[in-house]
Structures are given as structure tokens and as C-alpha cells.
Design a protein around this motif. Structure first.
Motif, mmCIF file in Angstrom:
data_model
loop_
_atom_site.group_PDB
_atom_site.id
_atom_site.type_symbol
_atom_site.label_atom_id
_atom_site.label_comp_id
_atom_site.label_asym_id
_atom_site.label_seq_id
_atom_site.Cartn_x
_atom_site.Cartn_y
_atom_site.Cartn_z
ATOM 1 N N ILE A 231 -16.445 -3.491 1.375
ATOM 2 C CA ILE A 231 -17.638 -3.032 2.068
ATOM 3 C C ILE A 231 -18.275 -4.188 2.835
ATOM 4 C CG2 ILE A 231 -19.845 -1.848 1.821
ATOM 5 C CD1 ILE A 231 -17.383 -0.232 0.959
ATOM 6 N N ILE A 232 -18.305 -5.365 2.218
ATOM 7 C CA ILE A 232 -18.836 -6.545 2.908
ATOM 8 C C ILE A 232 -17.998 -6.836 4.147
ATOM 9 C CG2 ILE A 232 -19.364 -9.003 2.725
ATOM 10 C CD1 ILE A 232 -19.672 -8.583 -0.296
ATOM 11 N N ASN A 233 -16.688 -6.791 4.000
ATOM 12 C CA ASN A 233 -15.811 -7.061 5.144
ATOM 13 C C ASN A 233 -15.990 -6.021 6.246
ATOM 14 O OD1 ASN A 233 -14.565 -9.473 4.420
ATOM 15 N ND2 ASN A 233 -13.020 -8.440 3.171
ATOM 16 N N TYR A 234 -16.248 -4.773 5.855
ATOM 17 C CA TYR A 234 -16.483 -3.730 6.861
ATOM 18 C C TYR A 234 -17.706 -4.069 7.694
ATOM 19 C CZ TYR A 234 -17.772 0.669 9.015
ATOM 20 O OH TYR A 234 -18.137 1.619 9.940
ATOM 21 N N ASN B 169 -5.858 -2.942 3.604
ATOM 22 C CA ASN B 169 -5.615 -2.748 5.034
ATOM 23 C C ASN B 169 -4.476 -1.751 5.183
ATOM 24 O OD1 ASN B 169 -3.186 -4.229 4.652
ATOM 25 N ND2 ASN B 169 -4.225 -6.170 5.133
ATOM 26 N N ASP B 170 -3.848 -1.711 6.326
ATOM 27 C CA ASP B 170 -2.795 -0.717 6.552
ATOM 28 C C ASP B 170 -1.542 -0.978 5.719
ATOM 29 O OD1 ASP B 170 -4.390 0.582 8.376
ATOM 30 O OD2 ASP B 170 -3.522 -0.428 10.131
ATOM 31 N N GLU B 171 -1.384 -2.218 5.237
ATOM 32 C CA GLU B 171 -0.149 -2.581 4.546
ATOM 33 C C GLU B 171 -0.343 -2.974 3.088
ATOM 34 O OE1 GLU B 171 1.564 -5.706 6.837
ATOM 35 O OE2 GLU B 171 2.083 -4.410 8.543
ATOM 36 N N LYS C 278 0.836 -1.194 0.000
ATOM 37 C CA LYS C 278 0.000 0.000 0.000
ATOM 38 C C LYS C 278 0.872 1.245 0.000
ATOM 39 C CE LYS C 278 -3.863 2.158 2.442
ATOM 40 N NZ LYS C 278 -4.636 2.212 3.694
ATOM 41 N N ILE C 279 0.906 1.928 -1.145
ATOM 42 C CA ILE C 279 1.710 3.136 -1.261
ATOM 43 C C ILE C 279 0.824 4.373 -1.418
ATOM 44 C CG2 ILE C 279 3.679 1.888 -2.231
ATOM 45 C CD1 ILE C 279 2.856 2.986 -4.987
ATOM 46 N N MET C 280 -0.487 4.188 -1.267
ATOM 47 C CA MET C 280 -1.427 5.301 -1.380
ATOM 48 C C MET C 280 -2.660 4.996 -0.531
ATOM 49 S SD MET C 280 -2.984 4.494 -5.187
ATOM 50 C CE MET C 280 -1.406 4.775 -5.996
#
Length: 262
Positions: free
Chosen positions: A118-121, A56-58, A28-30
Motif C-alpha cells: 500500500i505504501i508503494n502504491y 508485481n506481475d511476476e 506469482k501463481i495466483m
């Protein structure tokens, strides 16, 4: 700054779903949001718009179907290689719109990918909804994406996974998603929110079935991706009438899309 400039993102993991559908997990660079898309390029081969299926965060997840020159080149990449990306582009699905509502999500084929995040949220925040129903259809059992995710979702969510026609060894649901939409028992129509994503014919006929149930077009949200190329409203490939899909979409309220005549 050149808006067409791409940046390398290392492939951390690759998951095969079908012979032509893989998910590439890239660093994840953005900052991204569910429903947006990014442009993925391979030098000498070109670039292609890809929906963000999760993040996710990474990591950012990109579920890609092998359908042409650029995606063929992407599928030749391995863990540790780079994909060149720019973006993100477009708007996103806003979870807060559905807080307190009876949310119905209808997807067809790879249309599941843009809404997976969205489903995972809501899988983690079911308390924010009054109820949740997922109807997800695929051509056959061999075409099903995210099988492990379905196993997770089914533990605490109302999930209808269906394939178009019966086949030997399949014990689950069969029939088009429209058949299962028509069977929905809705007690409070005004409190319903709908997300539907899939091929245009699937969304058209699903919209018709939802209308028969009394659901208004203003209660429905879709991802309306088509012919996007530059991502910044310059090339005009995605323009319908005066609407640039890459800028004003790809997420639209359904009453907007039914007026877009190609």
C-alpha cells in the motif's frame, strides 16, 4: 476441488533483513491484493499463514520471521526451491478509500510488512492523496525492515522512522510510535484516514493517542491477524465471538476490532 490443496511456487530471490526476518520472493501463481495472506507449507513440517508484503506481475513477496518449526524449515530453503502455497485468503486494504484524504500510516515492527504494498502504491500515486504521513517504529536499528524501501520513500514522502530507545551511532528519531502520533498537527480531522498495524498493545495505545487528537474509530483501519490456521473458517482457531478473522478480516475498520473480546 480440495480447498486444502497446495501448489508449488519457486523461490526466485531471498533478502535478509535481520537474523530472523527474511523476505522470500516467489513466482506469482495466483492473483493477490495488499492486506491478504496466503498459507505457506513445507511437507513434513506443516503450514503457516503469511501476509503478502508486496507483489508485481511476476513475483509475490513474503516477509517471514523465524519463530518456530515451520518457519525454521522455510529458512532452510534456497533460491530455486519450492514453497507450497494456497490462497489468497481474507480481504484487503482498498486504496480508493483514502483517495483525497490525509492518510496517516502507523506501523510497529513486522506490522510494516502487510502494508508495504500500500505504501508503494501511494509512493507512485501521491497525487491521489491530500497528504501522506508514515510513522514506523522498531525496537532497535538492527530490527529495521526494508531499509532500501525507506530510502526510496523518504525522497518524496513524509516518513518518521523511529527506534524505541537511543543507541550509539543512531541519528534518527527515537521513541515509541505513540509519542510521534501525539505530535501530529492535523488541520482537518474529518478528512483524515488512518491505517495502523502492529502488535496488539501498540495498536491499542496508538488508537488511544489518535482518539485524543479527535480521530474517530471509524476513520481507522487495521490488520488484525491472530491464530489463523485453516484460512477458510473451518478450524475455528481465529474465531472471536462470532467473527472469523480469516474470513471477515484480517483487514477491519477499528470500530469493529475494539468490540472483539478474546
Amino acid at each position: 476441488m480440495n480447498p486444502y490443496m497446495t501448489y508449488p511456487a519457486k523461490i526466485k530471490k531471498i533478502t535478509k533483513h535481520t537474523d530472523i526476518d527474511y523476505t522470500f520472493f516467489i513466482e506469482k501463481i495466483m492473483d493477490v491484493k495488499g492486506g491478504q495472506f496466503i498459507q505457506v507449507s513445507v511437507p513434513k513440517f506443516g503450514e503457516v499463514p503469511i501476509s503478502i508484503s508486496d507483489y508485481n506481475d511476476e513475483l509475490i513477496e513474503l516477509t517471514i520471521r523465524k519463530v518456530g518449526r515451520v518457519t525454521d524449515a522455510i529458512f532452510n530453503k534456497n533460491v530455486g526451491d519450492n514453497l507450497h502455497i494456497r490462497g489468497p485468503y481474507g480481504n484487503n486494504f482498498d486504496p480508493e478509500i483514502y483517495f483525497g484524504k490525509d492518510l496517516i500510516m502507523v506501523t510497529g515492527g513486522t506490522g510494516l510488512a502487510p502494508v508495504k504494498s500500500i505504501i508503494n502504491y501511494f509512493h507512485k500515486h501521491l497525487d491521489k492523496l491530500n497528504s501522506f504521513k508514515l510513522i514506523s517504529g522498531f525496537k532497535s536499528s538492527k530490527d529495521i525492515l526494508f531499509k532500501e524501501s525507506f530510502e526510496k520513500w523518504e525522497k518524496n514522502m513524509d516518513v518518521c522512522l523511529t527506534i524505541d530507545t537511543p543507541e550509539e551511532g543512531w541519528t534518527g528519531n527515537t521513541g515509541f510510535v505513540t509519542e510521534h502520533v501525539s505530535k501530529l498537527d492535523l488541520s482537518n480531522i474529518d478528512n483524515v484516514g488512518v491505517i495502523m498495524v502492529g502488535p496488539p498493545p501498540m495498536m491499542k495505545f496508538t488508537g488511544m493517542e489518535l482518539s485524543k487528537l479527535g480521530i474517530k474509530d471509524e476513520q481507522i483501519w487495521v490488520s488484525f491477524e491472530r491464530k489463523m490456521s485453516c484460512g477458510i473458517g473451518k478450524c475455528g482457531h481465529c474465531k472471536i465471538d462470532e467473527t472469523y478473522i480469516c474470513l471477515e478480516g484480517p483487514v477491519f475498520r477499528y470500530d469493529k476490532t475494539v468490540k472483539l473480546i478474546d
